[in-house]
Design a protein around this motif. Structure first.
Motif: not given
Length: 69
Positions: A12-21, A33-37, A44-47, A57-63
């Motif tokens: 979406k924005c081109g940034s390489k900075d991510k936050i791991a929850h 336990r890894m929740d989201t990235v 934007y949610i990667f994981f 998982k694919r449907q949830l990420l899309r939504e």
């Protein structure tokens, strides 16, 4: 999440900075336990947790990413 996915820029924005929850496991305070990235800039949610069904998982990420727009 693979290393190349972690290093990839946000689509979406081109940034390489991510936050791991992470969620701390109650009976093991030192373990989590890894929740989201998420992208730090636009959210934007990667994981999402790997224990989900791949189709769900694919449907949830899309939504979730549709809401962020």
């Amino acid at each position: 999440m693979k290393m190349e996915e972690l290093l990839a820029p946000c689509p979406k924005c081109g940034s390489k900075d991510k936050i791991a929850h992470r969620k701390i496991i109650d009976n093991h305070r030192a373990h989590a336990r890894m929740d989201t990235v998420k992208c730090e800039e636009c959210g934007y949610i990667f994981f999402v947790d790997d224990n989900m069904d791949p189709d769900e998982k694919r449907q949830l990420l899309r939504e979730l990413n549709k809401i962020q727009i």
